[in-house]
Design a protein around this motif. Structure first.
Motif, mmCIF file in Angstrom:
data_model
loop_
_atom_site.group_PDB
_atom_site.id
_atom_site.type_symbol
_atom_site.label_atom_id
_atom_site.label_comp_id
_atom_site.label_asym_id
_atom_site.label_seq_id
_atom_site.Cartn_x
_atom_site.Cartn_y
_atom_site.Cartn_z
ATOM 1 N N MET A 1 0.847 -1.188 0.000
ATOM 2 C CA MET A 1 0.000 0.000 0.000
ATOM 3 C C MET A 1 0.885 1.242 0.000
ATOM 4 S SD MET A 1 -2.935 -0.940 2.819
ATOM 5 C CE MET A 1 -4.399 -0.233 2.137
ATOM 6 N N ASN A 2 0.444 2.258 -0.710
ATOM 7 C CA ASN A 2 1.178 3.512 -0.681
ATOM 8 C C ASN A 2 0.587 4.421 0.408
ATOM 9 O OD1 ASN A 2 -1.065 4.951 -1.718
ATOM 10 N ND2 ASN A 2 -0.415 4.602 -3.820
ATOM 11 N N ALA A 3 1.185 5.584 0.599
ATOM 12 C CA ALA A 3 0.776 6.486 1.678
ATOM 13 C C ALA A 3 -0.677 6.939 1.532
ATOM 14 C CB ALA A 3 1.711 7.694 1.731
ATOM 15 N N LEU B 1 -2.968 4.070 2.608
ATOM 16 C CA LEU B 1 -2.919 3.916 4.064
ATOM 17 C C LEU B 1 -3.702 5.030 4.758
ATOM 18 C CD1 LEU B 1 0.821 2.916 4.366
ATOM 19 C CD2 LEU B 1 -1.132 1.454 4.912
ATOM 20 N N PHE B 2 -3.584 6.233 4.238
ATOM 21 C CA PHE B 2 -4.309 7.375 4.783
ATOM 22 C C PHE B 2 -5.819 7.156 4.661
ATOM 23 C CE2 PHE B 2 -5.920 11.819 3.997
ATOM 24 C CZ PHE B 2 -5.851 12.229 5.313
ATOM 25 N N GLU B 3 -6.266 6.702 3.512
ATOM 26 C CA GLU B 3 -7.691 6.451 3.303
ATOM 27 C C GLU B 3 -8.197 5.331 4.212
ATOM 28 O OE1 GLU B 3 -9.866 8.261 1.681
ATOM 29 O OE2 GLU B 3 -8.218 9.627 1.200
ATOM 30 N N GLU B 4 -7.393 4.301 4.392
ATOM 31 C CA GLU B 4 -7.782 3.219 5.298
ATOM 32 C C GLU B 4 -7.877 3.744 6.731
ATOM 33 O OE1 GLU B 4 -9.030 -0.596 6.298
ATOM 34 O OE2 GLU B 4 -8.812 0.346 4.327
ATOM 35 N N GLY B 5 -6.938 4.594 7.111
ATOM 36 C CA GLY B 5 -7.011 5.225 8.429
ATOM 37 C C GLY B 5 -8.267 6.056 8.589
ATOM 38 N N ASN B 6 -8.643 6.765 7.543
ATOM 39 C CA ASN B 6 -9.872 7.557 7.591
ATOM 40 C C ASN B 6 -11.099 6.673 7.780
ATOM 41 O OD1 ASN B 6 -8.588 10.006 7.321
ATOM 42 N ND2 ASN B 6 -8.834 10.098 5.107
ATOM 43 N N TYR C 1 -2.268 5.793 9.962
ATOM 44 C CA TYR C 1 -1.663 7.111 9.764
ATOM 45 C C TYR C 1 -0.161 7.054 10.009
ATOM 46 C CZ TYR C 1 -6.408 9.093 9.865
ATOM 47 O OH TYR C 1 -7.725 9.408 9.610
ATOM 48 N N LEU C 2 0.253 6.315 11.020
ATOM 49 C CA LEU C 2 1.676 6.181 11.320
ATOM 50 C C LEU C 2 2.402 5.502 10.169
ATOM 51 C CD1 LEU C 2 4.063 6.469 13.251
ATOM 52 C CD2 LEU C 2 3.373 4.314 14.294
ATOM 53 N N ARG C 3 1.834 4.436 9.639
ATOM 54 C CA ARG C 3 2.464 3.743 8.505
ATOM 55 C C ARG C 3 2.560 4.658 7.291
ATOM 56 N NH1 ARG C 3 -0.758 -1.640 7.833
ATOM 57 N NH2 ARG C 3 0.540 -1.782 5.973
ATOM 58 N N PRO D 1 6.751 11.459 5.075
ATOM 59 C CA PRO D 1 6.690 12.256 6.305
ATOM 60 C C PRO D 1 5.837 13.529 6.231
ATOM 61 C CG PRO D 1 8.933 11.569 5.854
ATOM 62 C CD PRO D 1 8.115 11.183 4.668
ATOM 63 N N HIS D 2 5.665 14.093 5.057
ATOM 64 C CA HIS D 2 4.898 15.334 4.948
ATOM 65 C C HIS D 2 3.499 15.115 4.396
ATOM 66 C CE1 HIS D 2 8.430 17.548 6.099
ATOM 67 N NE2 HIS D 2 9.129 16.913 5.177
ATOM 68 N N HIS D 3 3.044 13.894 4.432
ATOM 69 C CA HIS D 3 1.705 13.533 3.952
ATOM 70 C C HIS D 3 0.657 14.062 4.946
ATOM 71 C CE1 HIS D 3 -1.648 10.948 2.741
ATOM 72 N NE2 HIS D 3 -0.999 10.827 1.594
ATOM 73 N N PRO D 4 -0.573 14.338 4.495
ATOM 74 C CA PRO D 4 -1.636 14.773 5.417
ATOM 75 C C PRO D 4 -1.882 13.792 6.565
ATOM 76 C CG PRO D 4 -2.318 15.159 3.160
ATOM 77 C CD PRO D 4 -1.011 14.408 3.101
ATOM 78 N N ALA D 5 -1.457 12.553 6.406
ATOM 79 C CA ALA D 5 -1.590 11.580 7.494
ATOM 80 C C ALA D 5 -0.806 12.028 8.722
ATOM 81 C CB ALA D 5 -1.128 10.209 7.039
ATOM 82 N N ALA D 6 0.271 12.763 8.519
ATOM 83 C CA ALA D 6 1.057 13.256 9.654
ATOM 84 C C ALA D 6 0.227 14.212 10.503
ATOM 85 C CB ALA D 6 2.328 13.930 9.162
ATOM 86 N N THR D 7 -0.544 15.054 9.856
ATOM 87 C CA THR D 7 -1.419 15.983 10.575
ATOM 88 C C THR D 7 -2.527 15.223 11.289
ATOM 89 O OG1 THR D 7 -0.968 17.710 8.960
ATOM 90 C CG2 THR D 7 -2.911 18.002 10.340
ATOM 91 N N ALA D 8 -3.128 14.255 10.611
ATOM 92 C CA ALA D 8 -4.183 13.447 11.227
ATOM 93 C C ALA D 8 -3.651 12.700 12.444
ATOM 94 C CB ALA D 8 -4.758 12.480 10.199
#
Length: 59
Positions: free
Chosen positions: A1-3, A6-11, A26-28, A34-41
Motif C-alpha cells: 500500500m502507498n501512503a 494507508l491514509f484512506e484506510e485510516g480515515n 496514519y503512522l504507517r 513524512p509530509h503527507h496529510p496523514a502526519a497531521t491526522a
C-alpha cells in the motif's frame, strides 16, 4: 500500500470510531511520506488522546 491508500484506510477506521486502528494506518503512511496529510491526522489524534481537562479532575 502507498501512503495515500494507508491514509484512506485510516480515515475509514476513524469514521468507524476505531481511533487506535486509524492511528496505526496514519503512522504507517507517515513513515512512507513524512509530509503527507496523514502526519497531521496522526498529530491530531495524539492530541486528543493526550488531552486532560484538569478542571474536571480537581473541582
Amino acid at each position: 500500500m502507498n501512503a495515500d491508500e494507508l491514509f484512506e484506510e485510516g480515515n475509514r477506521w476513524r469514521q468507524a470510531g476505531n481511533l487506535q486502528r486509524a492511528m496505526e494506518f496514519y503512522l504507517r503512511a507517515t513513515e512512507l511520506a513524512p509530509h503527507h496529510p496523514a502526519a497531521t491526522a496522526l498529530e491530531l489524534l495524539r492530541n486528543i488522546y493526550a488531552f486532560r481537562n484538569t478542571d474536571m479532575i480537581n473541582p
